[in-house]
Design a protein around this motif. Structure first.
Motif, PDB file in Angstrom:
ATOM      1  N   VAL A 128     -59.020 -19.001  -0.022  1.00  0.00           N
ATOM      2  CA  VAL A 128     -59.470 -19.528   1.165  1.00  0.00           C
ATOM      3  C   VAL A 128     -58.874 -21.052   1.732  1.00  0.00           C
ATOM      4  N   ALA A 129     -58.826 -21.737   0.529  1.00  0.00           N
ATOM      5  CA  ALA A 129     -58.355 -23.125   0.707  1.00  0.00           C
ATOM      6  C   ALA A 129     -56.851 -22.815   1.172  1.00  0.00           C
ATOM      7  N   LYS A 130     -56.057 -22.139   0.504  1.00  0.00           N
ATOM      8  CA  LYS A 130     -54.821 -22.038   0.498  1.00  0.00           C
ATOM      9  C   LYS A 130     -54.376 -21.504   2.022  1.00  0.00           C
ATOM     10  N   GLN A 131     -55.117 -20.699   2.435  1.00  0.00           N
ATOM     11  CA  GLN A 131     -54.994 -20.188   3.759  1.00  0.00           C
ATOM     12  C   GLN A 131     -55.279 -20.960   4.889  1.00  0.00           C
ATOM     13  N   ASP A 132     -56.024 -22.102   4.815  1.00  0.00           N
ATOM     14  CA  ASP A 132     -56.420 -23.033   5.675  1.00  0.00           C
ATOM     15  C   ASP A 132     -55.896 -24.396   5.663  1.00  0.00           C
ATOM     16  N   ARG A 133     -54.565 -24.495   5.283  1.00  0.00           N
ATOM     17  CA  ARG A 133     -53.920 -25.849   5.183  1.00  0.00           C
ATOM     18  C   ARG A 133     -54.234 -26.704   6.401  1.00  0.00           C
ATOM     19  N   PRO A 134     -54.210 -28.127   6.244  1.00  0.00           N
ATOM     20  CA  PRO A 134     -54.390 -28.826   4.903  1.00  0.00           C
ATOM     21  C   PRO A 134     -55.895 -28.860   4.495  1.00  0.00           C
ATOM     22  N   SER A 135     -56.139 -28.596   3.275  1.00  0.00           N
ATOM     23  CA  SER A 135     -57.464 -28.571   2.539  1.00  0.00           C
ATOM     24  C   SER A 135     -57.316 -28.921   1.267  1.00  0.00           C
ATOM     25  N   ARG A 136     -58.666 -29.247   0.747  1.00  0.00           N
ATOM     26  CA  ARG A 136     -58.859 -29.602  -0.632  1.00  0.00           C
ATOM     27  C   ARG A 136     -59.993 -28.631  -1.167  1.00  0.00           C
ATOM     28  N   LEU A 137     -59.910 -28.421  -2.449  1.00  0.00           N
ATOM     29  CA  LEU A 137     -60.677 -27.642  -3.256  1.00  0.00           C
ATOM     30  C   LEU A 137     -61.416 -28.459  -4.256  1.00  0.00           C
ATOM     31  N   VAL A 138     -62.586 -28.717  -4.210  1.00  0.00           N
ATOM     32  CA  VAL A 138     -63.623 -29.542  -5.199  1.00  0.00           C
ATOM     33  C   VAL A 138     -64.442 -28.577  -5.801  1.00  0.00           C
ATOM     34  N   SER A 139     -64.717 -28.968  -6.990  1.00  0.00           N
ATOM     35  CA  SER A 139     -65.919 -28.373  -7.837  1.00  0.00           C
ATOM     36  C   SER A 139     -66.919 -29.218  -8.115  1.00  0.00           C
ATOM     37  N   THR A 140     -68.234 -28.743  -7.640  1.00  0.00           N
ATOM     38  CA  THR A 140     -69.258 -29.655  -8.102  1.00  0.00           C
ATOM     39  C   THR A 140     -70.210 -29.197  -9.094  1.00  0.00           C
ATOM     40  N   LYS A 141     -70.358 -30.199  -9.918  1.00  0.00           N
ATOM     41  CA  LYS A 141     -71.129 -29.939 -11.262  1.00  0.00           C
ATOM     42  C   LYS A 141     -71.924 -31.214 -11.581  1.00  0.00           C
ATOM     43  N   SER A 142     -73.299 -31.084 -11.685  1.00  0.00           N
ATOM     44  CA  SER A 142     -74.353 -32.315 -11.803  1.00  0.00           C
ATOM     45  C   SER A 142     -74.205 -33.030 -10.674  1.00  0.00           C
ATOM     46  N   GLY A 143     -74.235 -32.766  -9.587  1.00  0.00           N
ATOM     47  CA  GLY A 143     -73.900 -33.538  -8.316  1.00  0.00           C
ATOM     48  C   GLY A 143     -72.599 -34.365  -8.217  1.00  0.00           C
ATOM     49  N   LYS A 144     -71.734 -34.171  -9.236  1.00  0.00           N
ATOM     50  CA  LYS A 144     -70.130 -34.920  -9.153  1.00  0.00           C
ATOM     51  C   LYS A 144     -69.366 -34.092  -8.654  1.00  0.00           C
ATOM     52  N   GLU A 145     -68.466 -34.499  -7.605  1.00  0.00           N
ATOM     53  CA  GLU A 145     -67.277 -33.687  -7.192  1.00  0.00           C
ATOM     54  C   GLU A 145     -65.991 -34.061  -7.952  1.00  0.00           C
ATOM     55  N   THR A 146     -65.267 -33.019  -8.231  1.00  0.00           N
ATOM     56  CA  THR A 146     -63.929 -33.293  -8.748  1.00  0.00           C
ATOM     57  C   THR A 146     -62.900 -32.667  -8.145  1.00  0.00           C
ATOM     58  N   GLU A 147     -61.976 -32.992  -7.657  1.00  0.00           N
ATOM     59  CA  GLU A 147     -60.850 -32.373  -6.948  1.00  0.00           C
ATOM     60  C   GLU A 147     -60.166 -31.481  -7.964  1.00  0.00           C
ATOM     61  N   VAL A 148     -60.044 -30.217  -7.712  1.00  0.00           N
ATOM     62  CA  VAL A 148     -59.206 -28.965  -8.383  1.00  0.00           C
ATOM     63  C   VAL A 148     -57.901 -29.003  -7.938  1.00  0.00           C
ATOM     64  N   GLN A 149     -57.659 -29.009  -6.677  1.00  0.00           N
ATOM     65  CA  GLN A 149     -56.535 -28.992  -6.059  1.00  0.00           C
ATOM     66  C   GLN A 149     -56.524 -29.114  -4.397  1.00  0.00           C
ATOM     67  N   ASN A 150     -55.328 -29.566  -4.204  1.00  0.00           N
ATOM     68  CA  ASN A 150     -55.089 -29.889  -2.603  1.00  0.00           C
ATOM     69  C   ASN A 150     -53.936 -29.025  -2.035  1.00  0.00           C
ATOM     70  N   TYR A 151     -54.131 -28.558  -0.900  1.00  0.00           N
ATOM     71  CA  TYR A 151     -53.016 -27.730  -0.236  1.00  0.00           C
ATOM     72  C   TYR A 151     -52.668 -28.404   0.997  1.00  0.00           C
ATOM     73  N   PRO A 152     -51.425 -29.140   0.904  1.00  0.00           N
ATOM     74  CA  PRO A 152     -51.063 -29.795   2.054  1.00  0.00           C
ATOM     75  C   PRO A 152     -50.487 -28.839   3.051  1.00  0.00           C
ATOM     76  N   LYS A 153     -50.435 -29.434   4.336  1.00  0.00           N
ATOM     77  CA  LYS A 153     -49.750 -28.507   5.399  1.00  0.00           C
ATOM     78  C   LYS A 153     -48.307 -28.275   5.424  1.00  0.00           C
ATOM     79  N   VAL A 154     -47.919 -27.141   5.624  1.00  0.00           N
ATOM     80  CA  VAL A 154     -46.592 -26.692   5.248  1.00  0.00           C
ATOM     81  C   VAL A 154     -45.846 -27.350   6.301  1.00  0.00           C
ATOM     82  N   PRO A 155     -44.449 -28.093   5.864  1.00  0.00           N
ATOM     83  CA  PRO A 155     -43.298 -28.609   7.039  1.00  0.00           C
ATOM     84  C   PRO A 155     -42.351 -27.442   7.068  1.00  0.00           C
ATOM     85  N   LEU A 156     -41.899 -27.334   8.305  1.00  0.00           N
ATOM     86  CA  LEU A 156     -40.989 -26.390   8.735  1.00  0.00           C
ATOM     87  C   LEU A 156     -39.593 -26.735   8.570  1.00  0.00           C
TER      88      LEU A 156
END
Length: 224
Positions: free
Chosen positions: A196-224
């Motif tokens: 879902v994140a890849k289909q909605d660029r620009p976006s970030r995917l984070v994982s939340t564990k024990s109240g702490k957020e860690t970025e898993v990956q980011n999907y920049p907008k695609v240049p043409l």
């Protein structure tokens, strides 16, 4: 005036010169994406079915029309990095045109239909790439994206994978923290979140564990 004798020259430009210029343009995006730590970089020249693929380059059936560069997970994910990436295509086109003119003036290259069309259409590419406008398919020109970045009007949506202790499930949440889907396994949740994140660029995917957020990956907008 354009006459029938000029038709071969037009076809020459359309089917040979323009694809080369398009490749130069995408090379500019790729260079700065690589410089900013981008991963999974891919270049597509043309549209339609895939004709062949060499390394990061993919050439499609209608190789003379369209082109784009995709990449994920910029290490330098700041606004200035994105501006450089989106400006890179026009910068490379402009530098290529100047280089050809310089080589002609110094008699390294001979002035002719190829060099004239290359220079002309390179500047044509620069103009329309930097012209700030939306496209009918919902994408924006490089110039429009750059202006939005300067004005800080390019929203980056954040998708989350979060453990729900009450339900004992891994939940995929959208930017407003609304539930998209829940899974028993973390890997399933991450796979869905990437989708879902890849289909909605620009976006970030984070994982939340024990109240702490860690970025898993980011999907920049695609240049043409």
């Amino acid at each position: 005036m354009f006459g029938i004798n000029d038709l071969p020259k037009f076809l020459f430009a359309f089917f040979l010169v323009l694809p080369i210029i398009s490749f130069v343009h995408e090379a500019g995006h790729v260079f700065f994406a690589w410089l900013m730590g981008g991963k999974n970089i891919r270049v597509t020249v043309g549209s339609g079915r895939v004709l062949f693929q060499v390394g990061i380059l993919e050439v499609r059936q209608y190789y003379f029309w369209y082109g784009l560069c995709t990449f994920d997970n910029l290490k330098r994910n700041q606004r200035f990095a994105h501006i450089l990436i989106f400006a890179g295509g026009s910068l490379f086109n402009g530098l290529a045109a100047v280089a050809v003119v310089y080589l002609i003036e110094n008699e390294v290259l001979e002035a002719g239909i190829l060099t004239y069309q290359f220079t002309y259409f390179s500047l044509y590419y620069v103009f329309f790439a930097l012209l700030p406008m939306p496209y009918p398919d919902g994408n924006y020109s490089d110039g429009k994206v750059i202006i939005d970045l300067i004005r800080n009007k390019a929203p980056v949506k954040t998708y989350r994978v979060q453990w729900n202790e009450e339900k004992k499930q891994w939940c995929v949440l959208d930017h407003d923290r609304k539930l998209i889907e829940a899974f028993e396994e973390e890997e399933q949740a991450l796979s869905r979140a990437h989708e879902v994140a890849k289909q909605d660029r620009p976006s970030r995917l984070v994982s939340t564990k024990s109240g702490k957020e860690t970025e898993v990956q980011n999907y920049p907008k695609v240049p043409l």
